[in-house]
Write an enzyme that holds these catalytic residues in place. Structure first.
Site, PDB file in Angstrom:
ATOM      1  CD  GLU A 132       4.758 -12.100   2.761  1.00  0.00           C
ATOM      2  OE1 GLU A 132       5.771 -12.737   3.078  1.00  0.00           O
ATOM      3  OE2 GLU A 132       3.630 -12.325   3.216  1.00  0.00           O
TER       4      GLU A 132
HETATM    5  C1  LIG Z   1      -1.593  -8.502  -5.154  1.00  0.00           C
HETATM    6  C2  LIG Z   1      -0.653  -7.677  -4.357  1.00  0.00           C
HETATM    7  C3  LIG Z   1      -0.804  -7.568  -2.982  1.00  0.00           C
HETATM    8  C4  LIG Z   1       0.026  -6.729  -2.235  1.00  0.00           C
HETATM    9  N1  LIG Z   1      -0.219  -6.519  -0.890  1.00  0.00           N
HETATM   10  C5  LIG Z   1       0.445  -5.512  -0.255  1.00  0.00           C
HETATM   11  C6  LIG Z   1       0.080  -5.106   1.058  1.00  0.00           C
HETATM   12  O1  LIG Z   1      -0.828  -5.678   1.670  1.00  0.00           O
HETATM   13  N2  LIG Z   1       0.732  -4.072   1.614  1.00  0.00           N
HETATM   14  C7  LIG Z   1       1.730  -3.414   0.982  1.00  0.00           C
HETATM   15  O2  LIG Z   1       2.272  -2.473   1.529  1.00  0.00           O
HETATM   16  N3  LIG Z   1       2.132  -3.798  -0.249  1.00  0.00           N
HETATM   17  C8  LIG Z   1       1.509  -4.812  -0.887  1.00  0.00           C
HETATM   18  N4  LIG Z   1       1.884  -5.190  -2.155  1.00  0.00           N
HETATM   19  C9  LIG Z   1       3.011  -4.537  -2.760  1.00  0.00           C
HETATM   20  C10 LIG Z   1       4.153  -5.474  -3.045  1.00  0.00           C
HETATM   21  O3  LIG Z   1       4.858  -5.748  -1.877  1.00  0.00           O
HETATM   22  C11 LIG Z   1       4.961  -4.737  -4.113  1.00  0.00           C
HETATM   23  O4  LIG Z   1       4.262  -4.976  -5.308  1.00  0.00           O
HETATM   24  C12 LIG Z   1       6.340  -5.141  -4.211  1.00  0.00           C
HETATM   25  O5  LIG Z   1       7.046  -4.626  -3.141  1.00  0.00           O
HETATM   26  C13 LIG Z   1       6.990  -4.704  -5.513  1.00  0.00           C
HETATM   27  O6  LIG Z   1       6.716  -3.386  -5.889  1.00  0.00           O
HETATM   28  P1  LIG Z   1       6.239  -3.040  -7.379  1.00  0.00           P
HETATM   29  O7  LIG Z   1       5.129  -3.943  -7.723  1.00  0.00           O
HETATM   30  O8  LIG Z   1       6.005  -1.597  -7.444  1.00  0.00           O
HETATM   31  O9  LIG Z   1       7.468  -3.455  -8.286  1.00  0.00           O
HETATM   32  P2  LIG Z   1       8.812  -2.637  -8.536  1.00  0.00           P
HETATM   33  O10 LIG Z   1       9.397  -2.184  -7.264  1.00  0.00           O
HETATM   34  O11 LIG Z   1       8.562  -1.626  -9.595  1.00  0.00           O
HETATM   35  O12 LIG Z   1       9.769  -3.775  -9.093  1.00  0.00           O
HETATM   36  C14 LIG Z   1       9.689  -4.230 -10.451  1.00  0.00           C
HETATM   37  C15 LIG Z   1      10.755  -5.298 -10.659  1.00  0.00           C
HETATM   38  O13 LIG Z   1      12.055  -4.757 -10.426  1.00  0.00           O
HETATM   39  C16 LIG Z   1      12.774  -5.602  -9.524  1.00  0.00           C
HETATM   40  N5  LIG Z   1      13.687  -4.783  -8.722  1.00  0.00           N
HETATM   41  C17 LIG Z   1      13.430  -3.620  -8.089  1.00  0.00           C
HETATM   42  N6  LIG Z   1      14.532  -3.184  -7.469  1.00  0.00           N
HETATM   43  C18 LIG Z   1      15.505  -4.085  -7.709  1.00  0.00           C
HETATM   44  C19 LIG Z   1      16.876  -4.231  -7.345  1.00  0.00           C
HETATM   45  N7  LIG Z   1      17.491  -3.332  -6.598  1.00  0.00           N
HETATM   46  N8  LIG Z   1      17.555  -5.307  -7.772  1.00  0.00           N
HETATM   47  C20 LIG Z   1      16.951  -6.250  -8.535  1.00  0.00           C
HETATM   48  N9  LIG Z   1      15.678  -6.171  -8.904  1.00  0.00           N
HETATM   49  C21 LIG Z   1      14.962  -5.114  -8.499  1.00  0.00           C
HETATM   50  C22 LIG Z   1      11.691  -6.282  -8.680  1.00  0.00           C
HETATM   51  O14 LIG Z   1      12.177  -7.513  -8.150  1.00  0.00           O
HETATM   52  C23 LIG Z   1      10.599  -6.473  -9.701  1.00  0.00           C
HETATM   53  O15 LIG Z   1      10.840  -7.660 -10.396  1.00  0.00           O
HETATM   54  C24 LIG Z   1       1.076  -6.048  -2.885  1.00  0.00           C
HETATM   55  C25 LIG Z   1       1.266  -6.207  -4.263  1.00  0.00           C
HETATM   56  C26 LIG Z   1       0.413  -6.989  -4.995  1.00  0.00           C
HETATM   57  C27 LIG Z   1       0.628  -7.094  -6.473  1.00  0.00           C
END
Ligand SMILES: Cc1cc2nc3c(=O)[nH]c(=O)nc-3n(C[C@H](O)[C@H](O)[C@H](O)COP(=O)(O)OP(=O)(O)OC[C@H]3O[C@@H](n4cnc5c(N)ncnc54)[C@H](O)[C@@H]3O)c2cc1C
Length: 822
Positions: free
Chosen positions: A501
């Protein structure tokens, strides 16, 4: 007399600035003071002439709109247009989403505390309370953490059935569609209780009630879609999931490569206009068991079949699981907290246009739809479940720290443990108040975009800090997994809630202040709008009014920050003048609200569009806003509970912790501000007497820790609304706590006798017999000690397994050795 005149004029200006009076009133007050000196002959003529000319040179042009516009506003407007950051459509949607509530007052520099205390402190309806005490309690009784997290990696089928039958998946669906139609507070209470004992069940129940098909259909669905899906979703005949994230699009969700092409195709034996979808999504909660997939894709119309543009933008579709080309069912394994989560893929999936949520009219509006709905789910889901976990951590650790003895003392009596206990209690108080206030905002009809980001970030961060302290205090008891362990999975799962989220680093760095500054500021959004008015005259006229309003607002906040910094918050009105301690709290908040408002203006004015990339500055300003919000939530809660004096140490600990964090955040901005002159100005205005806030002291920390160690109304209030049953290890411990406390004097008597040599047998059992024989204790007392010891041994026991049983997939891997009492 010359000095006196200057001092009087300065004083008048300070009073006007402090009060935020209008320019005309300010001018009249200065002119009045000047005339008093002039007519009374109270200053030398030369002085009067010089000061009079200077005053006229400044005040006359400022008060005549035309001159003011030409000299100041017009050149500034030109510069302003160049400084404005270019916002993408998605950023604009985020900026404009949601409403402004209490956070706007905090941002104003002069919060109206009476308005805060007048906000209704809502309670559950009888029906909601009955649901929490009835089906929710029953559901909690069915949840066996070890069975779910280790043996089945899922909730047992009968638990799924129970949830469906009792409409746990339809809490947000109105009764007219067969759902429970609960308020946000009711929804929070259910999630809080379930999450207090099972993160897996908490997630499985939370997701259908958060941002996803039901919520989107309620707001944007066609009547046909609502009538078809909502009754089925309410009783779990359909299980939804919402798929946005993919391998290349995580935080940057608008960059999804998943797409749909408008085309004609066969659907149920007929040729219809539709879309051919190709997508690859991952991390999707409930996907493995979902029957209907809410899907975000970018739509394209290369053949112009809809008669408009080629790129139509992000759109939201409902894809039935059994549609040809959909591949779903495998699972991810999120940190040993095996709620249903997995990928969803689709290859050339054809669906008619009425599979889009809201039909073809909503093509391209998907991002706006998501952003508009996001705040409601985000305000409830993770803050409520974090509250449940934090309260359970507080209750369990307080009891454990009293029951577990080392060096002949309950471990909770050692200062080192007290320190961690006080952190657990203080942060639980903070999370709980924060979550309640944000949820209440939803029930009051707000769409709390900024508070929901504050709540999501801080509730999950604090929950992670709490579980770390909880684990440390439990030592090996928290580490060894098995049916008796009520902590290990919660500790493992903490990073999940940080990531979902809106990942926390991004939420803190970009969203809280990024959205907050523009949404909550009384002038910025209006100035941007005025600068974009096409007619130059109207644009200048409107901009001029706003600019001078803004300058007055900045001066007011600078003066208030400086004056209140010197006076340590005195000179402000507080809503509880008779309570010395609470008045001090409100004064500090008013002071830092002015400081935040001033610092934000300095940051926006000097950094302009670059502020977007200065994430460290933005994050710290967001921290200050967040802590002001958390403090407000705590004070509102304390007042609504009729200021229970016994809770005061916990409130005080939590308050000083938050205020210290505000100081750290604002000091971080001042220390690291890119412009040296502004660094000096910020230090001077925000901390005129230096940084004087202190972290909660040792005496306070001791008082708070002691409150955790025995049953009391304070402890009950801190941990209310969670699942406590003797069937559950924590409930068992809680039931034993009064007996353990009652037995302490007997244990002390035994210890004394040991130390004096009266008892010299080698084993505890033999010593007990000796103690009765030598009249140290009576037989009844010995029986009490025996019973208490049996319970304590059970409480501190951990599980053991045959080595074979720990091999994943080994036959009998579900068999564990447990004692009879377990
Ligand atoms: C268990 C689980 C359940 C989930 N459920 C759903 C779901 O039901 N539906 C759905 O659509 N998605 C879901 N997600 C996806 C979740 O919302 C994403 O994991 C999340 O948006 C982050 O994406 P990422 O994991 O690819 O991390 P990344 O986007 O690769 O981010 C990695 C790190 O970089 C940081 N970061 C990225 N951009 C910036 C910036 N501009 N400034 C500062 N920091 C930044 C982030 O805060 C994070 O710490 C789920 C994820 C998990 C792990």
């Amino acid at each position: 007399m010359t000095w006196l005149l200057l001092i009087v004029l300065l004083g008048v200006s300070l009073v006007c600035a402090f009060q935020g009076t209008r320019l005309v009133t300010w001018t009249a007050a200065l002119a009045g003071a000047f005339l008093l000196f002039a007519l009374g002959g109270l200053a030398p003529v030369v002085t009067l002439v010089i000061v009079g000319i200077l005053l006229a040179a400044v005040l006359v042009p400022l008060n005549i709109a035309r001159i003011r516009q030409q000299l100041v506003s017009e050149p500034f407007l030109k510069q302003y247009r160049k400084m404005l950051p270019t916002l993408s459509d998605t950023e604009k949607a985020a900026m404009e989403a949601g409403t402004v509530g209490w956070e706007g007052e905090l941002f104003s520099g002069k919060p109206d505390w009476k308005a805060l205390l007048k906000r209704p402190y809502l309670t559950l309806t009888d029906e909601e309370q009955a649901f929490v005490d009835g089906p929710t309690e029953e559901l909690c009784g069915m949840l066996r953490q070890w069975e779910i997290s280790h043996e089945l990696a899922d909730m047992p089928p009968e638990v799924w059935e129970f949830c469906k039958k009792n409409k746990f998946f339809g809490m947000i669906i109105p009764k007219e569609y067969g759902g429970l139609g609960f308020s946000a507070l009711g929804h929070r209470a259910v999630l809080q209780k379930i999450s207090s004992i099972s993160a897996v069940a908490g997630s499985n129940v939370a997701v259908p009630n958060s941002l996803g098909p039901a919520e989107l259909l309620l707001h944007y669905g066609t009547e046909e879609q609502k009538n078809h899906y909502l009754p089925r979703l309410a009783v779990g005949k359909e299980i939804p999931c919402f798929a946005l994230t993919g391998p290349t699009a995580g935080s940057d969700a608008t960059s999804i490569p998943d797409h749909g092409v408008i085309c004609k195709g066969q659907y149920r034996g007929e040729e219809v206009l539709g879309m051919r979808l190709n997508f690859d999504k991952r991390y999707i909660t409930l996907a493995p068991v979902a029957t209907v997939i809410g899907l975000a894709v970018k739509l394209y119309d290369p053949d112009g079949l809809l008669g408009g543009e080629r790129e139509l933008g992000i759109s939201l579709a409902l894809v039935p699981r059994d549609t040809e080309g959909v591949e779903v069912g495998t699972r991810h394994f999120p940190l040993n907290v095996p709620f249903q989560n997995g990928p969803v893929r689709g290859k050339d999936v054809f669906l008619p246009l009425d599979a889009l949520i809201g039909g073809a009219d909503m093509i391209g509006k998907g991002w706006r739809m998501l952003v508009e709905c996001l705040s409601v789910g985000r305000a409830i889901t993770l803050p409520s479940s974090s509250t449940g976990g934090a309260k359970m951590g507080s209750l369990a650790t307080g009891a454990y720290a009293r029951i577990r003895k080392q060096f002949n003392l309950p471990i909770g009596r050692f200062e080192g443990v007290e320190e961690a206990l006080s952190r657990i209690a203080g942060k639980t108080y903070q999370i709980s108040a924060l979550s309640r206030m944000t949820t209440t905002a939803v029930d009051l009809g707000e769409k709390p975009a900024v508070p929901s980001a504050i709540a999501k970030y801080h509730a999950t961060e604090m929950a992670r800090e709490i579980i770390t302290d909880v684990m440390d205090i439990h030592g090996g008891k928290g580490i060894v997994l098995g049916p008796r362990n009520y902590l290990g999975r919660a500790w493992q799962g903490a990073p999940i809630w940080i990531t979902v989220e809106g990942a926390n680093i991004l939420t803190r760095s970009l969203m809280i202040f990024g959205q907050g500054a523009i949404r909550c500021h009384p002038f910025v959004l209006k100035e941007i709008a005025a600068s974009r008015i096409e007619d130059p005259k109207t644009s200048l006229r409107e901009f001029d009014k706003l600019l001078f309003g803004h300058i007055g607002y900045s001066i007011r906040n600078a003066v208030r920050s400086l004056v209140l910094g010197f006076s340590r918050g005195r000179l402000t009105r507080v809503p509880v003048p008779h309570d010395r301690r609470l008045s001090g709290f409100y004064r500090k908040l008013t002071r830092y609200s002015a400081a935040l408002a001033f610092t934000s203006d300095v940051a926006m004015l000097t950094l302009g569009g670059k502020l977007k990339h200065k994430e460290r500055i933005s994050a710290r300003l967001g921290d200050a806003l967040s802590q002001l919000y958390i403090c407000s939530a705590m004070l509102a809660r304390y007042e609504a509970q009729d200021r229970p004096s016994k809770d005061q140490p916990i409130l005080a600990w939590a308050f000083h912790d938050a205020i210290f964090k505000i100081q750290t955040a604002l000091a971080g901005v001042a220390d690291n501000f890119p412009n040296r002159l502004m660094r000096v100005l910020l230090h001077l205005v925000v901390f005129p007497l230096g940084r004087r806030e202190r972290q909660p002291g040792d005496r306070l920390s001791h008082k708070v820790a002691q409150l955790m160690l025995s049953p009391s109304t304070t402890r009950d209030r801190l941990t209310d609304g969670i699942y406590v049953s003797p069937e559950h290890p924590v409930g068992f411990m809680e039931a034993a706590l009064p007996e353990v406390i009652a037995a302490e004097p007997l244990e002390r008597r035994m210890l004394k006798a040991q130390q004096s040599g009266t008892l010299d047998a080698l084993t505890w059992e033999e010593q007990l017999a000796q103690a009765v024989e030598r009249s140290v204790i009576s037989e009844t007392e010995a029986e009490t000690l025996k019973q208490v010891r049996a319970k304590v041994l059970e409480i501190i026991a951990v599980d053991e397994f045959e080595s074979e049983a720990l091999r994943l997939g080994a036959p009998g891997s579900t068999e564990v050795q447990t004692s009879e009492a377990a």
